[in-house]
Design an enzyme around this catalytic site. Sequence first.
Site, PDB file in Angstrom:
ATOM      1  N   GLY A  57       0.766  -1.232   0.000  1.00 51.46           N
ATOM      2  CA  GLY A  57       0.000   0.000   0.000  1.00 51.46           C
ATOM      3  C   GLY A  57       0.794   1.278   0.000  1.00 51.46           C
ATOM      4  O   GLY A  57       0.227   2.374   0.113  1.00 51.46           O
ATOM      5  N   GLY A  83       2.643   2.352  -2.547  1.00 55.24           N
ATOM      6  CA  GLY A  83       2.713   2.918  -3.887  1.00 55.24           C
ATOM      7  C   GLY A  83       3.842   2.364  -4.740  1.00 55.24           C
ATOM      8  O   GLY A  83       4.288   3.029  -5.683  1.00 55.24           O
ATOM      9  N   LYS A  84       4.295   1.161  -4.452  1.00 61.26           N
ATOM     10  CA  LYS A  84       5.378   0.564  -5.239  1.00 61.26           C
ATOM     11  C   LYS A  84       5.023   0.477  -6.717  1.00 61.26           C
ATOM     12  O   LYS A  84       5.822   0.825  -7.580  1.00 61.26           O
ATOM     13  CB  LYS A  84       5.704  -0.843  -4.725  1.00 61.26           C
ATOM     14  CG  LYS A  84       6.246  -0.915  -3.323  1.00 61.26           C
ATOM     15  CD  LYS A  84       6.620  -2.328  -2.936  1.00 61.26           C
ATOM     16  CE  LYS A  84       5.458  -3.284  -3.018  1.00 61.26           C
ATOM     17  NZ  LYS A  84       4.390  -2.979  -2.051  1.00 61.26           N
ATOM     18  N   THR A  85       3.818  -0.009  -6.989  1.00 64.42           N
ATOM     19  CA  THR A  85       3.429  -0.198  -8.392  1.00 64.42           C
ATOM     20  C   THR A  85       3.377   1.130  -9.123  1.00 64.42           C
ATOM     21  O   THR A  85       3.868   1.243 -10.268  1.00 64.42           O
ATOM     22  CB  THR A  85       2.060  -0.899  -8.467  1.00 64.42           C
ATOM     23  OG1 THR A  85       2.177  -2.207  -7.891  1.00 64.42           O
ATOM     24  CG2 THR A  85       1.590  -1.028  -9.902  1.00 64.42           C
ATOM     25  N   SER A  86       2.802   2.162  -8.502  1.00 63.86           N
ATOM     26  CA  SER A  86       2.723   3.477  -9.153  1.00 63.86           C
ATOM     27  C   SER A  86       4.117   4.027  -9.441  1.00 63.86           C
ATOM     28  O   SER A  86       4.386   4.529 -10.542  1.00 63.86           O
ATOM     29  CB  SER A  86       1.955   4.455  -8.257  1.00 63.86           C
ATOM     30  OG  SER A  86       0.641   4.005  -8.025  1.00 63.86           O
ATOM     31  N   ASP A  95       4.503  -9.765  -8.225  1.00 62.78           N
ATOM     32  CA  ASP A  95       3.446  -9.861  -7.217  1.00 62.78           C
ATOM     33  C   ASP A  95       2.370 -10.828  -7.717  1.00 62.78           C
ATOM     34  O   ASP A  95       1.817 -10.618  -8.802  1.00 62.78           O
ATOM     35  CB  ASP A  95       2.833  -8.480  -6.976  1.00 62.78           C
ATOM     36  CG  ASP A  95       1.879  -8.441  -5.782  1.00 62.78           C
ATOM     37  OD1 ASP A  95       1.437  -9.528  -5.348  1.00 62.78           O
ATOM     38  OD2 ASP A  95       1.594  -7.342  -5.296  1.00 62.78           O
ATOM     39  N   THR A 155      -7.473   1.237  -7.852  1.00 62.79           N
ATOM     40  CA  THR A 155      -6.668   0.019  -7.827  1.00 62.79           C
ATOM     41  C   THR A 155      -7.009  -0.896  -6.655  1.00 62.79           C
ATOM     42  O   THR A 155      -7.200  -2.103  -6.846  1.00 62.79           O
ATOM     43  CB  THR A 155      -5.167   0.371  -7.833  1.00 62.79           C
ATOM     44  OG1 THR A 155      -4.864   1.097  -9.033  1.00 62.79           O
ATOM     45  CG2 THR A 155      -4.312  -0.870  -7.782  1.00 62.79           C
TER      46      THR A 155
END
Length: 589
Positions: free
Chosen positions: A18, A20-23, A45, A506
């Site tokens: 949560g 914000g790694k993906t962003s 992931d 998301t």
Amino acid sequence: MLFLDNTPKFLFFTGKGGVGKTSVACATAVWLADQGRRVLLVSTDPASNVGQVFGIRIGNSIKAVESVANLFALEIDPQAAAQLYRDRIVTPARGTLPEVVIKAMEEQLSGACTTEIAAFDEFTGLLTNPQMLHDYDHIIFDTAPTGHTIRMLQLPGAWSGFLEEGKGDASCLGPLAGLGKQREKYHEAVQTLADPARTRMVLVARAQHSSLKEAARTHDELAAIGFHQQYLIINGVLPEAETLHDALARAVWKREQAALAAMPEVLRGLPTDHIPLRAFNLVGLDSLRHLLTASTAVNVADSSAAQALPALTDAPSLATLVDGLAGSGHGLIMTMGKGGVGKTTVAAAIAIALAQRGFPVHLTTSDPAAHLLETLEGNLLNLSVSRIDPVAETLRYRQEVMASKGKHLDAQGKALLEEDLRSPCTEEIAVFQAFSRVIREAGKKFVVMDTAPTGHTLLLLDTTGAYHREIERQMAHTGVHYTTPMMQLQDPQQTKIVIVTLAETTPVLEAAGLQNDLRRAGIEPWAWVINNSLAMAQPQSRLLQQRAKNELQQIRLVADQHSQRWAIIPLQAEEPVGIDKLTKLLNAK
């Protein structure tokens, strides 16, 4: 941005769920591609949402992101990778060995250990495949939440050493069948991961005590396996300018600044970047291109955003869900969802409410990064707290096996058994056994389980399903009644799944995906909880108002499409830590 200076071939983004790694990983991939570099963005992931960020379907094969020249993406799907791995081992035997032997091979390869090995085998291939190294200037890894990532990064060394020492004679014989010829690849992967000229590890955190504490723990664990040069990103920091006329924003800003001031010492020396909180959802190309810019301007089309926000006073509170949970008098309650949505907080609040009603309650967690004791900050009558610690459970399992199976073995036999129990697959078995004990306990009292982030939890359920299938096979013609942990999870009288999400695109998409995965396993979620809602909190800050407006569509989706039973919790001015604040959370409006 410091983490982009002299960007190496491999970039890993990791951290607590949560944050914000993906962003950040997606924005970095776009930025590098816009510089003319050929970039491959890889998600490791099991619950990847990279495709959702770009608005496309990606999957388990490399796909061009057509809206961005030079950018390609891949989602390592553990299940698809496991099937390819099984096919590679079993197919050559078809037509040669009896069908009963083939079925036994398939069953042996059906567990989560095979899934993990297959995904890791694909991961190491990306680090060592000469064609991949030639085709791409940069390979960016958007990783699973911390605990899962540490496990993945340890595996090349763990399996390399395990194979080189000739181990693996029993529990992982099936899964290991395809690994024997891969020693050189794993050794090369270990060297690549440990070379700072080729690999950079970027810790992503939020300006929160728990997130920074987790980042510090991750730093130490990464350093222990060879990642000594790390970078730090503090993501989503509320700008001070937003606090002038909003008491809620001021309280949040003070909380963040206090967390930054108390940052663990081990993080202070790292090259650090701060990314401000944005008014927009981080979905779509335009948003990604703006994420790493310096601007903090708020684009609010409607200056009367606060007046446009409906008062959600009729929305159900968490207390209404507890009323429904308490009726059975006992059972397993599991909070599930994407990392960072507040599963631990919701689980703790539910457990406190049930304990205060006089029920004996066991609050536990399967999340390696969970902080249950820190969340509770105290003791309560009728409430006990524990944690399924993979390291402790693995040690316990090894000792039990040595005491039983090793009891009558000679010295050589005991040595071979000890070697077999050092397999990385042993942890899977040990954690599953601990999970099974928790399920059994719920037959007599309430057990509230705060689960690991989605992907890790699905792998645990995969193990549970594999065990169920094996018991079914063994008991098929015996006429003996039996109950497996999976059967108990599928029983709505025994188990109630509470999916926790945020009112953002998301997290809601991922929660819906989790719900579909559970339904395919025969498990029907009982309720949804929308946590940390700005729309419920009625902020005055323009930035927070815009984010609150963005929530409304997602709240409607949850209420109208995803769940007939749901609750919503407003964002709190003070962090909900401690029994008193968690109790107030139950009726927060």
